[in-house]
Design a protein around this motif. Structure first.
Motif, PDB file in Angstrom:
ATOM      1  N   TYR A  14       0.835  -1.200   0.000  1.00 50.33           N
ATOM      2  CA  TYR A  14       0.000   0.000   0.000  1.00 50.33           C
ATOM      3  C   TYR A  14       0.871   1.252   0.000  1.00 50.33           C
ATOM      4  CZ  TYR A  14      -4.528   2.218   1.311  1.00 50.33           C
ATOM      5  OH  TYR A  14      -5.698   2.924   1.336  1.00 50.33           O
ATOM      6  N   ASN A  15       0.728   2.070  -1.030  1.00 50.59           N
ATOM      7  CA  ASN A  15       1.300   3.418  -1.023  1.00 50.59           C
ATOM      8  C   ASN A  15       0.292   4.323  -0.321  1.00 50.59           C
ATOM      9  OD1 ASN A  15       1.891   6.163  -1.705  1.00 50.59           O
ATOM     10  ND2 ASN A  15       3.168   5.458  -3.385  1.00 50.59           N
ATOM     11  N   ILE A  16       0.672   4.847   0.842  1.00 44.75           N
ATOM     12  CA  ILE A  16      -0.285   5.575   1.686  1.00 44.75           C
ATOM     13  C   ILE A  16      -0.209   7.089   1.498  1.00 44.75           C
ATOM     14  CG2 ILE A  16      -0.368   3.696   3.359  1.00 44.75           C
ATOM     15  CD1 ILE A  16       1.376   5.450   5.217  1.00 44.75           C
ATOM     16  N   HIS A  17       0.511   7.537   0.449  1.00 45.37           N
ATOM     17  CA  HIS A  17       0.495   8.959   0.056  1.00 45.37           C
ATOM     18  C   HIS A  17       0.940   9.863   1.191  1.00 45.37           C
ATOM     19  CE1 HIS A  17      -1.815  12.427  -2.125  1.00 45.37           C
ATOM     20  NE2 HIS A  17      -0.580  12.294  -2.600  1.00 45.37           N
ATOM     21  N   SER A  18       1.921   9.393   1.947  1.00 44.23           N
ATOM     22  CA  SER A  18       2.486  10.169   3.063  1.00 44.23           C
ATOM     23  C   SER A  18       1.428  10.607   4.069  1.00 44.23           C
ATOM     24  CB  SER A  18       3.259  11.386   2.535  1.00 44.23           C
ATOM     25  OG  SER A  18       4.324  10.977   1.713  1.00 44.23           O
ATOM     26  N   GLN A  19       0.351   9.827   4.170  1.00 44.40           N
ATOM     27  CA  GLN A  19      -0.736  10.104   5.122  1.00 44.40           C
ATOM     28  C   GLN A  19      -1.336  11.493   4.920  1.00 44.40           C
ATOM     29  OE1 GLN A  19       2.169   8.489   8.312  1.00 44.40           O
ATOM     30  NE2 GLN A  19       0.165   8.314   9.271  1.00 44.40           N
ATOM     31  N   ARG A  20      -1.402  11.911   3.664  1.00 44.02           N
ATOM     32  CA  ARG A  20      -1.935  13.246   3.380  1.00 44.02           C
ATOM     33  C   ARG A  20      -3.442  13.243   3.157  1.00 44.02           C
ATOM     34  NH1 ARG A  20       2.996  13.855   0.136  1.00 44.02           N
ATOM     35  NH2 ARG A  20       1.851  13.424  -1.775  1.00 44.02           N
ATOM     36  N   ASP A  21      -4.067  12.071   3.211  1.00 45.95           N
ATOM     37  CA  ASP A  21      -5.491  11.982   2.925  1.00 45.95           C
ATOM     38  C   ASP A  21      -6.269  11.704   4.216  1.00 45.95           C
ATOM     39  OD1 ASP A  21      -5.231  12.299  -0.063  1.00 45.95           O
ATOM     40  OD2 ASP A  21      -3.973  10.529   0.233  1.00 45.95           O
ATOM     41  N   ASP A  22      -7.291  10.887   4.171  1.00 45.60           N
ATOM     42  CA  ASP A  22      -8.158  10.639   5.321  1.00 45.60           C
ATOM     43  C   ASP A  22      -7.519   9.570   6.209  1.00 45.60           C
ATOM     44  OD1 ASP A  22     -10.207   9.720   7.050  1.00 45.60           O
ATOM     45  OD2 ASP A  22     -11.764  10.294   5.630  1.00 45.60           O
ATOM     46  N   ALA A  23      -6.940   9.987   7.327  1.00 47.96           N
ATOM     47  CA  ALA A  23      -6.205   9.063   8.190  1.00 47.96           C
ATOM     48  C   ALA A  23      -7.112   8.007   8.793  1.00 47.96           C
ATOM     49  CB  ALA A  23      -5.486   9.836   9.292  1.00 47.96           C
ATOM     50  N   TYR A 185      -3.711   2.733  -9.673  1.00 54.59           N
ATOM     51  CA  TYR A 185      -3.447   4.165  -9.567  1.00 54.59           C
ATOM     52  C   TYR A 185      -4.066   4.874 -10.765  1.00 54.59           C
ATOM     53  CZ  TYR A 185      -0.849   8.535  -9.178  1.00 54.59           C
ATOM     54  OH  TYR A 185      -0.529   9.860  -9.055  1.00 54.59           O
ATOM     55  N   SER A 186      -4.643   6.074 -10.532  1.00 54.93           N
ATOM     56  CA  SER A 186      -4.857   6.703  -9.245  1.00 54.93           C
ATOM     57  C   SER A 186      -6.292   6.453  -8.794  1.00 54.93           C
ATOM     58  CB  SER A 186      -4.624   8.211  -9.344  1.00 54.93           C
ATOM     59  OG  SER A 186      -5.675   8.829 -10.072  1.00 54.93           O
ATOM     60  N   CYS A 187      -6.533   6.647  -7.494  1.00 48.68           N
ATOM     61  CA  CYS A 187      -7.890   6.451  -6.997  1.00 48.68           C
ATOM     62  C   CYS A 187      -8.881   7.403  -7.659  1.00 48.68           C
ATOM     63  CB  CYS A 187      -7.923   6.639  -5.479  1.00 48.68           C
ATOM     64  SG  CYS A 187      -7.056   5.354  -4.565  1.00 48.68           S
ATOM     65  N   ALA A 188      -8.425   8.599  -7.985  1.00 42.42           N
ATOM     66  CA  ALA A 188      -9.319   9.584  -8.609  1.00 42.42           C
ATOM     67  C   ALA A 188      -9.646   9.215 -10.052  1.00 42.42           C
ATOM     68  CB  ALA A 188      -8.681  10.973  -8.549  1.00 42.42           C
ATOM     69  N   ASP A 189      -8.696   8.552 -10.727  1.00 45.54           N
ATOM     70  CA  ASP A 189      -8.876   8.222 -12.139  1.00 45.54           C
ATOM     71  C   ASP A 189      -8.030   6.988 -12.458  1.00 45.54           C
ATOM     72  OD1 ASP A 189      -9.503   8.288 -14.824  1.00 45.54           O
ATOM     73  OD2 ASP A 189      -8.101   9.903 -15.314  1.00 45.54           O
ATOM     74  N   SER A 220      -6.116   7.194   0.306  1.00 43.00           N
ATOM     75  CA  SER A 220      -4.837   7.428  -0.355  1.00 43.00           C
ATOM     76  C   SER A 220      -5.097   7.719  -1.826  1.00 43.00           C
ATOM     77  CB  SER A 220      -3.937   6.196  -0.207  1.00 43.00           C
ATOM     78  OG  SER A 220      -2.710   6.374  -0.893  1.00 43.00           O
ATOM     79  N   ASP A 221      -4.024   8.013  -2.564  1.00 47.43           N
ATOM     80  CA  ASP A 221      -4.174   8.161  -4.015  1.00 47.43           C
ATOM     81  C   ASP A 221      -3.883   6.854  -4.747  1.00 47.43           C
ATOM     82  OD1 ASP A 221      -1.444   8.243  -3.464  1.00 47.43           O
ATOM     83  OD2 ASP A 221      -0.992   9.722  -5.009  1.00 47.43           O
ATOM     84  N   HIS A 222      -3.428   5.814  -4.023  1.00 48.98           N
ATOM     85  CA  HIS A 222      -3.265   4.474  -4.567  1.00 48.98           C
ATOM     86  C   HIS A 222      -4.277   3.548  -3.904  1.00 48.98           C
ATOM     87  CE1 HIS A 222       0.939   4.703  -6.424  1.00 48.98           C
ATOM     88  NE2 HIS A 222       0.784   5.887  -5.857  1.00 48.98           N
ATOM     89  N   PHE A 223      -4.718   2.528  -4.633  1.00 48.99           N
ATOM     90  CA  PHE A 223      -5.517   1.464  -4.029  1.00 48.99           C
ATOM     91  C   PHE A 223      -4.590   0.444  -3.371  1.00 48.99           C
ATOM     92  CE2 PHE A 223      -8.355   2.654  -7.673  1.00 48.99           C
ATOM     93  CZ  PHE A 223      -9.378   3.193  -6.908  1.00 48.99           C
ATOM     94  N   PRO A 224      -5.019  -0.161  -2.266  1.00 49.82           N
ATOM     95  CA  PRO A 224      -4.212  -1.208  -1.652  1.00 49.82           C
ATOM     96  C   PRO A 224      -4.358  -2.538  -2.388  1.00 49.82           C
ATOM     97  CG  PRO A 224      -6.222  -0.903  -0.398  1.00 49.82           C
ATOM     98  CD  PRO A 224      -6.229   0.151  -1.471  1.00 49.82           C
ATOM     99  N   ILE A 225      -3.260  -3.286  -2.398  1.00 48.94           N
ATOM    100  CA  ILE A 225      -3.262  -4.657  -2.899  1.00 48.94           C
ATOM    101  C   ILE A 225      -3.364  -5.588  -1.698  1.00 48.94           C
ATOM    102  CG2 ILE A 225      -1.869  -6.434  -4.028  1.00 48.94           C
ATOM    103  CD1 ILE A 225      -0.532  -4.168  -5.615  1.00 48.94           C
ATOM    104  N   VAL A 226      -4.298  -6.540  -1.743  1.00 48.61           N
ATOM    105  CA  VAL A 226      -4.467  -7.523  -0.677  1.00 48.61           C
ATOM    106  C   VAL A 226      -4.295  -8.910  -1.290  1.00 48.61           C
ATOM    107  CG1 VAL A 226      -5.969  -8.431   1.129  1.00 48.61           C
ATOM    108  CG2 VAL A 226      -6.066  -6.001   0.536  1.00 48.61           C
ATOM    109  N   VAL A 227      -3.341  -9.674  -0.761  1.00 45.21           N
ATOM    110  CA  VAL A 227      -3.005 -10.971  -1.345  1.00 45.21           C
ATOM    111  C   VAL A 227      -2.973 -12.041  -0.251  1.00 45.21           C
ATOM    112  CG1 VAL A 227      -1.376 -12.240  -2.786  1.00 45.21           C
ATOM    113  CG2 VAL A 227      -1.607  -9.764  -3.061  1.00 45.21           C
TER     114      VAL A 227
END
Length: 235
Positions: A14-23, A185-189, A220-227
Motif C-alpha cells: 500500500y502506497n499511503i500517500h504520506s498520510q496526506r489523505d483521510d487518516a 493508480y490513481s484512486c481519482a482516475d 490514499s491516491d493508490h488502491f491497496p493490494i491484498v493478497v
C-alpha cells in the motif's frame, strides 16, 4: 490460482500517500483487511519518524518490523503472529536533483514452520533512473535465503524495464490470480497498474485483490493490494 498445503499469510502492499489523505479511512482500510504483513510505501521518513511509524502501526493494529527514515519511507509492519528475525534497510544512489529512494527488508517466521523474506520499495518517477534502482532491489531479493515476498510502487506498468527486472524469476501475484486487469493508480482516475506484489515461485497465490471502495478512495491516491498466500514449510 492453485490451492495446496502450506502456511497461510495475508499481505497488503500500500502506497499511503504520506498520510496526506483521510487518516481514519486509511486505518479502517488496513484493519478491515486484517493482514499479517503490510508493505508500506510513502510512510514516515522525516521529523519524529520513529514515533510516527509506531503511531501508524498502532492505528493499523500492527507493529513496526523495519524501515522508516533509513529506508526512505518504505516501512514493513507485521501482526504479532509474525516473528521478525533480521532486518536491513537500503538507500539507492542519489541522482542529483531527484529524490532519494530505497527499500526495506525483513526475514520473518510464522508458526507452522514457514520462513520468508518480505521486502518493499518505491522506485523513482524518473524513467531514466528506475532501471538501476530496480537492479539494486532485485540483487537483494535474489540474495535472500528464504522465499521472497516483495511489494513495490514501481512507478511504471508491466511493460516497463524496471518492472521486468524486479519480476524476473518471481511470480506476479496479479497474473497468478488472473487479475492483472485490476488497476492500482490513481484512486481519482484509475488508469495504471504501477503497484505490484511479487513472490517466490514456491509460494502459492491463493487470492489477489485491488480494493476499490469509497473508503479506499478517501484513504490514499493508490488502491491497496491484498493478497492471500500459502508459504512452503521451510523449517
Amino acid at each position: 490460482m492453485t490451492r495446496s498445503s502450506g502456511v497461510p499469510l495475508r499481505v497488503v502492499s500500500y502506497n499511503i500517500h504520506s498520510q496526506r489523505d483521510d487518516a481514519a479511512a486509511l486505518a479502517a482500510v488496513v484493519r478491515e483487511a486484517a493482514p499479517d504483513v503490510v508493505i508500506v510505501q510513502e510512510g514516515p521518513r522525516r521529523f519524529r519518524w520513529r514515533q510516527r511509524c509506531a503511531t501508524l502501526a498502532d492505528a493499523f493494529g500492527l507493529v513496526v518490523a523495519a524501515g522508516g527514515l533509513p529506508a526512505l519511507g518504505n516501512l514493513l509492519l507485521t501482526s504479532l503472529r509474525v516473528r521478525v528475525l533480521a532486518t536491513r534497510d537500503q538507500r539507492f544512489p542519489l541522482t542529483p536533483g531527484r529524490h532519494l529512494r530505497g527499500a526495506a527488508y525483513a526475514e520473518c517466521a510464522v508458526a507452522g514452520g514457514a520462513r520468508f523474506t518480505v521486502a518493499g520499495s518505491h522506485l523513482s518517477t524518473d524513467p531514466a533512473e528506475r532501471p538501476a534502482q530496480a537492479a539494486l532491489f532485485k540483487r537483494e531479493l535474489d540474495a535472500a535465503g528464504t522465499p521472497v515476498i516483495a511489494g513495490a510502487d514501481l512507478n511504471e506498468g508491466p511493460d516497463g524495464p524496471a518492472w521486468a527486472a524486479v519480476a524476473r524469476g518471481l511470480t506476479d501475484a496479479a497474473v497468478a490470480a488472473d487479475r492483472a486487469d485490476r488497476l492500482t493508480y490513481s484512486c481519482a482516475d484509475p488508469r495504471r497498474r504501477i503497484d505490484a506484489l511479487f513472490v517466490d515461485p514456491r509460494i502459492t497465490v491463493v487470492d489477489y485483490d485491488v480494493v476499490d471502495t469509497p473508503l479506499t478512495r478517501r484513504a490514499s491516491d493508490h488502491f491497496p493490494i491484498v493478497v492471500d498466500l500459502l508459504l512452503p514449510v521451510t523449517d
